[in-house]
Design an enzyme around this catalytic site. Structure first.
Site, mmCIF file in Angstrom:
data_model
loop_
_atom_site.group_PDB
_atom_site.id
_atom_site.type_symbol
_atom_site.label_atom_id
_atom_site.label_comp_id
_atom_site.label_asym_id
_atom_site.label_seq_id
_atom_site.Cartn_x
_atom_site.Cartn_y
_atom_site.Cartn_z
ATOM 1 N N SER A 70 2.600 -1.027 0.209
ATOM 2 C CA SER A 70 2.002 -1.781 -0.878
ATOM 3 C C SER A 70 3.290 -2.688 -1.484
ATOM 4 O O SER A 70 3.327 -3.088 -2.518
ATOM 5 C CB SER A 70 2.018 -0.212 -1.508
ATOM 6 O OG SER A 70 0.527 -0.123 -1.543
ATOM 7 N N LYS A 110 8.024 -0.301 -11.117
ATOM 8 C CA LYS A 110 6.634 0.308 -10.883
ATOM 9 C C LYS A 110 5.823 1.552 -11.195
ATOM 10 O O LYS A 110 6.350 2.791 -11.511
ATOM 11 C CB LYS A 110 6.697 0.511 -9.797
ATOM 12 C CG LYS A 110 4.007 0.636 -9.109
ATOM 13 C CD LYS A 110 4.437 0.893 -7.235
ATOM 14 C CE LYS A 110 2.819 1.010 -7.052
ATOM 15 N NZ LYS A 110 2.800 0.998 -5.868
ATOM 16 N N SER A 121 -0.966 -2.064 -3.305
ATOM 17 C CA SER A 121 -0.643 -1.775 -4.824
ATOM 18 C C SER A 121 0.484 -2.227 -5.828
ATOM 19 O O SER A 121 0.330 -2.136 -7.130
ATOM 20 C CB SER A 121 -0.629 -0.202 -4.841
ATOM 21 O OG SER A 121 0.151 0.511 -4.469
HETATM 22 N N1 GLN Z 1 -3.465 -0.455 0.517
HETATM 23 C C1 GLN Z 1 -2.951 1.186 0.562
HETATM 24 C C2 GLN Z 1 -3.842 1.802 -0.175
HETATM 25 O O1 GLN Z 1 -4.579 1.501 -0.391
HETATM 26 C C3 GLN Z 1 -1.555 1.309 0.905
HETATM 27 C C4 GLN Z 1 -1.504 1.595 -0.820
HETATM 28 C C5 GLN Z 1 0.293 2.055 -0.851
HETATM 29 O O2 GLN Z 1 0.864 1.757 -0.318
HETATM 30 N N2 GLN Z 1 0.223 2.808 -1.755
HETATM 31 O O3 GLN Z 1 -3.998 2.724 0.260
#
Ligand code: GLN
Length: 498
Positions: A178, A79, A154
């Site tokens: 995420s 990532k 994400s």
């Molecule tokens: N959907 C969550 C957010 O927008 C999780 C993001 C993540 O785990 N990086 O914060």
């Protein structure tokens, strides 16, 4: 079987038996990326040359017979919020679009020691803020199960790259779901370990108190293999844990789960949960019962406060972490941009951040700055921290009675690109089943457990089940996941994309 349909153990065996070389394996994945990535859009950067160099190195080691580790010569993706020395690392954001790190994240140096082959950096929501990759400043990735849908986020590029057989595994991050949510959207296994199990050194920070480097792959065993190599204390991250790293793979071999107690929290099976998801998870629970586990109804009373609490704490930490990208110390700077005029320091700050950050990052910076400001700090931030303690206590009490907890990973299957992107609140609700675990810092794995037909389509989309464990008990949740995987066939169903 095609080279890019193997799992890690099979690929590693093939390499050792000289059925194919690491260079051949790597080339087959690079070809696959070339063939499919115009549609899927997993990769921000493909590192073809260095991948082939790493593969040659791996072949030399395999030839000499001195190295005997499972990740040697195995292609992966990373990532784009994880620093890799001399490789463009953008966090999928315009403000870092030219950033080349001078050092490796600890998990990357550990993987390099194992002889990994890194095919490239994959897309995500910018700075990992989001649940669909639609917040990437560059492009949206697509779900290999249905190109009109998101792969989740994400870590969406991590998920789409594994699901489209563009690599064998991917390292992402999970701050509030995420890795688990994209795993569930793409029929993959996604592990968020206990907070502190894997070093955060070299991660572009989002929410420092919940950020966890995480692993996504097609099989539970693959995840276990990678975890064992990258977990453990790191002097460079004071929050990394001294706790012993288990031999996870060995643990998977023990399939006897008789007597294990699995908690089912009523708060995760409420109205609004997609009916097919409810059915799939209930069937999975019945399967665990048939393997000899005891099912225990439990209550996690504070679940409904998890999303609001998360969206107070997360922006607060984000506003502090993103302050370093000010156009002076790090990131895009208006001072180097001929098209922008910035006369004084304040203008440099405003114009650099104004142009460099996307709207979700700006929203979170403003929200965080607001809740941390004097006068609001007690009402919001401090209150949220108190509720967070209650959420953790909920889990602590539950784990006095049970060994693991099972819930759905998401309330719906992968949604259409554009379906929630106009409403931040709708997007935040995606985290409803995953954010409490993050706030508590517990380990949790999402595993494929069925398919559902979204109302508007014929294609069936994957469903994920979340197995939550006690602190540092990755071994038992992976074991449960593995027993389930060995007795079901969901993980063998492939997306139609050819
Ligand atoms: N959907 C969550 C957010 O927008 C999780 C993001 C993540 O785990 N990086 O914060």
């Amino acid at each position: 079987m095609k080279l890019n349909e193997l799992n890690i153990a099979q690929a590693s065996e093939g390499l050792r038996k000289k059925e194919f070389s690491a260079v051949e394996l790597t080339k087959s994945y690079l070809d696959r990326i070339k063939e499919t990535d115009e549609k899927i859009k997993s990769f921000i950067t493909v590192t073809k040359e260095s991948a082939l160099e790493q593969a040659e190195e791996a072949d030399k080691k395999i030839k000499s017979g001195e190295e005997n580790n499972l990740l040697l010569g195995i292609p992966c993706s990373v990532k784009d919020v994880i620093n890799i020395k001399e490789i463009l690392t953008t966090a999928a954001s315009n403000i870092l679009k030219n950033y080349i790190p001078a050092y490796d994240a600890t998990l990357v140096s550990r993987l390099k020691k194992e002889g990994m082959v890194m095919l490239g950096k994959v897309n995500c929501d910018a700075f990992a803020h989001g649940a669909s990759t639609e917040n990437s400043d560059f492009f949206t990735s697509h779900n290999p199960w249905d190109l009109d849908r998101v792969p989740g986020g994400s870590s969406g590029g991590s998920a789409s790259s594994v699901a489209a057989s563009q690599c064998l595994y991917s390292i992402g991050t999970d701050t509030g779901g995420s890795i688990r949510q994209p795993a569930s959207f793409c029929n993959l296994v996604g592990l968020k370990p206990t907070y502190g199990r894997i070093s955060r050194y070299g991660l572009i920070s989002m929410t420092s108190s919940t950020d966890c480097p995480s692993i996504i792959a097609r099989r539970v065993e693959d995840v276990a293999i990678v975890l064992e190599k990258i977990a453990g204390k790191d002097e460079r991250d004071s929050t990394s844990s001294e706790n012993k790293v288990d031999n996870y793979q060995e643990f998977l071999a023990d399939e006897n789960i008789k007597g294990m107690k699995i908690g089912i929290p009523e708060e995760y099976f409420l109205e609004g949960l997609n009916i097919d998801i409810r059915k799939a998870v209930e069937e999975a629970i019945a399967k665990f019962e048939s393997f000899g586990a005891t099912i225990v109804p439990i209550s996690l009373r504070y679940t409904k406060y998890a999303v609001p609490t998360y969206y107070i704490i997360t922006p607060s930490e984000i506003s502090s972490n993103l302050a370093r990208f000010d156009g002076i110390r790090f990131g895009y700077s208006a001072t180097n941009d001929d098209s922008v005029e910035a006369k004084d320091l304040i203008e440099i700050y405003c114009k650099s951040k104004g142009k460099g950050f996307g709207s979700e990052a700006k929203r979170r910076i403003m929200l965080g700055t607001y809740v941390l400001s004097s006068g609001y700090y007690d009402a919001y931030y401090l209150k949220a921290q108190k509720v967070r303690a209650l959420i953790k206590k909920d889990f602590d009490e539950a784990f006095e009675k049970v060994d693991a907890i099972i819930t759905p990973t998401t309330p719906s299957v992968a949604f259409k690109i554009g379906e929630h992107s106009k409403s931040p609140l709708e997007m935040y609700m995606e985290d409803i089943f995953v954010s409490a675990v993050s706030l508590a810092g517990l380990p949790s794995v999402s595993v494929p457990c069925g398919f559902a037909k979204p109302n508007d389509r014929e294609i069936e989309m994957p469903i994920g089940m979340q197995i939550i464990g006690k602190y540092f008990d990755e071994k038992n949740i992976l074991r449960l996941a593995s027993v389930y995987e060995n007795n079901t066939n969901w993980h063998n169903v492939e997306p139609a994309l050819k």
